[in-house]
Design an enzyme around this catalytic site. Structure first.
Site, PDB file in Angstrom:
ATOM      1  N   SER A 123     -12.678  -0.665   1.076  1.00 18.21           N
ATOM      2  CA  SER A 123     -14.115  -0.734   1.379  1.00 18.21           C
ATOM      3  C   SER A 123     -14.578   0.572   2.011  1.00 18.21           C
ATOM      4  CB  SER A 123     -14.401  -1.910   2.315  1.00 18.21           C
ATOM      5  OG  SER A 123     -13.807  -1.722   3.576  1.00 18.21           O
ATOM      6  N   GLU A 156     -12.270  10.422   6.438  1.00 15.34           N
ATOM      7  CA  GLU A 156     -11.236   9.535   7.008  1.00 15.34           C
ATOM      8  C   GLU A 156     -10.353  10.323   7.986  1.00 15.34           C
ATOM      9  OE1 GLU A 156     -10.198   6.164   5.918  1.00 15.34           O
ATOM     10  OE2 GLU A 156     -11.635   5.874   4.284  1.00 15.34           O
ATOM     11  N   ASP A 168      -8.044   6.665  -3.162  1.00 17.32           N
ATOM     12  CA  ASP A 168      -9.115   5.677  -3.023  1.00 17.32           C
ATOM     13  C   ASP A 168     -10.483   6.292  -3.325  1.00 17.32           C
ATOM     14  OD1 ASP A 168      -6.983   4.249  -2.151  1.00 17.32           O
ATOM     15  OD2 ASP A 168      -7.662   4.039  -0.081  1.00 17.32           O
TER      16      ASP A 168
HETATM   17  P1  ADP Z   1     -10.291  -0.893   3.732  1.00 14.67           P
HETATM   18  O1  ADP Z   1      -8.863  -1.114   3.346  1.00 14.67           O
HETATM   19  O2  ADP Z   1     -11.151  -2.011   3.266  1.00 14.67           O
HETATM   20  O3  ADP Z   1     -10.792   0.455   3.351  1.00 14.67           O
HETATM   21  P2  ADP Z   1     -10.624   0.195   6.345  1.00 14.67           P
HETATM   22  O4  ADP Z   1     -10.180  -0.289   7.679  1.00 14.67           O
HETATM   23  O5  ADP Z   1     -10.131   1.495   5.875  1.00 14.67           O
HETATM   24  O6  ADP Z   1     -10.303  -0.978   5.311  1.00 14.67           O
HETATM   25  O7  ADP Z   1     -12.207   0.291   6.329  1.00 14.67           O
HETATM   26  C1  ADP Z   1     -12.984  -0.782   6.773  1.00 14.67           C
HETATM   27  C2  ADP Z   1     -14.137  -0.254   7.602  1.00 14.67           C
HETATM   28  O8  ADP Z   1     -15.112   0.359   6.741  1.00 14.67           O
HETATM   29  C3  ADP Z   1     -14.887  -1.341   8.315  1.00 14.67           C
HETATM   30  O9  ADP Z   1     -14.287  -1.644   9.561  1.00 14.67           O
HETATM   31  C4  ADP Z   1     -16.266  -0.721   8.483  1.00 14.67           C
HETATM   32  O10 ADP Z   1     -16.275   0.184   9.562  1.00 14.67           O
HETATM   33  C5  ADP Z   1     -16.423   0.078   7.203  1.00 14.67           C
HETATM   34  N1  ADP Z   1     -17.075  -0.751   6.158  1.00 14.67           N
HETATM   35  C6  ADP Z   1     -16.594  -1.092   4.959  1.00 14.67           C
HETATM   36  N2  ADP Z   1     -17.439  -1.892   4.276  1.00 14.67           N
HETATM   37  C7  ADP Z   1     -18.511  -2.054   5.073  1.00 14.67           C
HETATM   38  C8  ADP Z   1     -19.742  -2.795   4.960  1.00 14.67           C
HETATM   39  N3  ADP Z   1     -20.017  -3.532   3.881  1.00 14.67           N
HETATM   40  N4  ADP Z   1     -20.614  -2.727   5.990  1.00 14.67           N
HETATM   41  C9  ADP Z   1     -20.330  -1.995   7.085  1.00 14.67           C
HETATM   42  N5  ADP Z   1     -19.200  -1.301   7.260  1.00 14.67           N
HETATM   43  C10 ADP Z   1     -18.294  -1.328   6.279  1.00 14.67           C
HETATM   44 MG    MG Z   2      -9.860   2.265   3.984  1.00 17.76          MG
END
Ligand code: ADP
Ligand code: MG
Length: 380
Positions: A123, A156, A168
């Site tokens: 995400s 990141e 990614d």
């Molecule tokens: P992932 O494996 O899903 O990338 P991460 O920990 O690297 O997990 O990233 C997740 C973080 O990205 C969330 O804690 C938030 O800060 C941000 N994020 C991702 N999607 C959203 C969203 N839809 N709305 C707000 N923040 C988001």
């Molecule tokens: Mg991530």
């Protein structure tokens, strides 16, 4: 989701914005190969982030997250990192774009997404790629797509404390419906392969566990790979990374490295070859071979690389028992999802059985994500 975002934008900022989207990703095969200079084989998915954005003519950006119901303001011209974690992914993208000579002014934005957070579908890359693509477009920067991916990666590294590879953000920027992308992590070369699994579905089963071992184990695996590569390099100076080695060359140094380093290296060299085999199979439309390779990867990650866990092994074993075409742990291991290639007629029986048996075995629920390979970052 689009309408919700536009309505919120109208409420907060008024004027009509532009809409952008960027997806999360899966990786079909090629695990723990990136830092060994090998291939990964990701694709963008039908889960992503959508953002409504409009430049506001000032240097202050105002951003609202619908999913977290949170609002932030930051000045893109100042190195003052906002405190909310989610906003750093956006602020970081602005700063990294400026560092590369891009222009970024203040903007108003509202965004939301449906990539599950922290489930291994990236995400965070979806968020970075969405804003990188959008700001590049809105401010007339002509930064190429690969550099947009690097902007996300640097975000990141420099703003979120995650030392990730490029996969990614690359997948989120370069994704194409009906295609997976083989990326050479050493050279940055990439190639699209057809992925149209007619008669099959791709489903992720999220164990909803994350074992704490992950970080230290990851570093230990990297060190094993570096030692094995160094030993091989003495005989074959062209071996820069472990992925440059032939299997035979690893056998030559069997007595010079520990048994542990040997089996780690054995996995990596096998995995690099499996990516190539899967690409060949896809060009023939041979999804049964693709699935078999996925099982081999799972075996390797579980028994040789030793980064699986009981929950993941349970799900992969169940898949095998039920004659699912392919199943393996996706991502670094110690939790997260299995990725499964399932024939349509088996799908219902498999996910129903997996959900029930998993709960019975581990006392909590798994989550199910049906994924379809979709397009990368784009303007809507
Ligand atoms: P992932 O494996 O899903 O990338 P991460 O920990 O690297 O997990 O990233 C997740 C973080 O990205 C969330 O804690 C938030 O800060 C941000 N994020 C991702 N999607 C959203 C969203 N839809 N709305 C707000 N923040 C988001
Ligand atoms: Mg991530």
């Amino acid at each position: 989701m689009k309408n919700k975002i536009l309505a919120k934008f109208a409420e907060l900022f008024g004027e009509v914005p532009a809409l952008y989207a960027a997806p999360g990703r899966i990786n079909l095969i090629g695990e723990h190969t990136d830092y060994n200079g090998g291939y990964v084989f990701p694709g963008a998915i039908n889960f992503g982030i959508i953002a409504a954005i409009k430049p506001n003519g000032s240097s202050v950006s105002r951003v609202f997250s619908i999913d977290l119901n949170d609002y932030v303001e930051f000045n893109v011209d100042e190195e003052i990192v906002p405190s909310q974690q989610w906003s750093r992914y956006i602020y970081g993208v602005c700063r990294e774009m400026i560092k590369r000579g891009g222009k970024v002014g203040g903007f108003d934005a509202v965004f939301a997404g449906d990539v599950p957070l922290g489930a291994g579908l990236s995400s965070s890359a979806a968020l970075e790629s969405c804003f990188a693509f959008a700001l590049n477009d809105l401010f007339g920067n002509k930064i190429d797509t690969f550099e947009l991916a690097r902007i996300g990666q640097s975000t990141e590294h420099n703003y979120c404390g995650v030392k990730c590879g490029i996969m990614d953000q690359f997948a989120s920027c370069f994704g194409k419906a009906g295609s997976l992308i083989r990326l050479n992590c050493k050279t940055g070369e990439y190639k699209y392969f057809p992925f149209n699994p007619e008669g099959y579905r791709l489903v992720l089963l999220d164990t909803c566990v994350k074992h704490v071992l992950a970080d230290s184990a990851y570093n230990k695996r990297r060190e094993s790979c570096e030692r094995a590569a160094a030993a091989i390099r003495e005989n074959h100076p062209e071996v820069e990374f472990l992925s440059d080695s032939k299997r035979l060359w690893l056998d030559e140094v069997r007595d010079k490295i520990s048994e542990e380093d040997f089996i780690r290296a054995e996995y990596v060299i096998g995995e690099v070859q499996r990516v190539l085999d899967v690409c060949d199979a896809l060009e023939r439309g041979d999804y049964e071979t693709v699935g078999e390779m996925m099982y081999q990867t799972h075996f390797g990650l579980s028994r040789l690389y030793e980064v699986s866990c009981p929950e993941l092994d349970f799900l992969a074993r169940l898949a095998r028992k039920m004659d699912v075409t392919g199943s393996r742990v996706m991502g670094g291991g110690f939790g997260g999802c299995t990725i499964n290639l399932v024939r349509n007629e088996l799908y219902d029986a498999f996910v129903t059985a997996a959900a029930a048996k998993y709960r019975e075995q581990f006392g909590h629920d798994l989550k199910i994500y049906d994924v379809v390979i979709g397009d990368g970052a784009r303007k809507l």
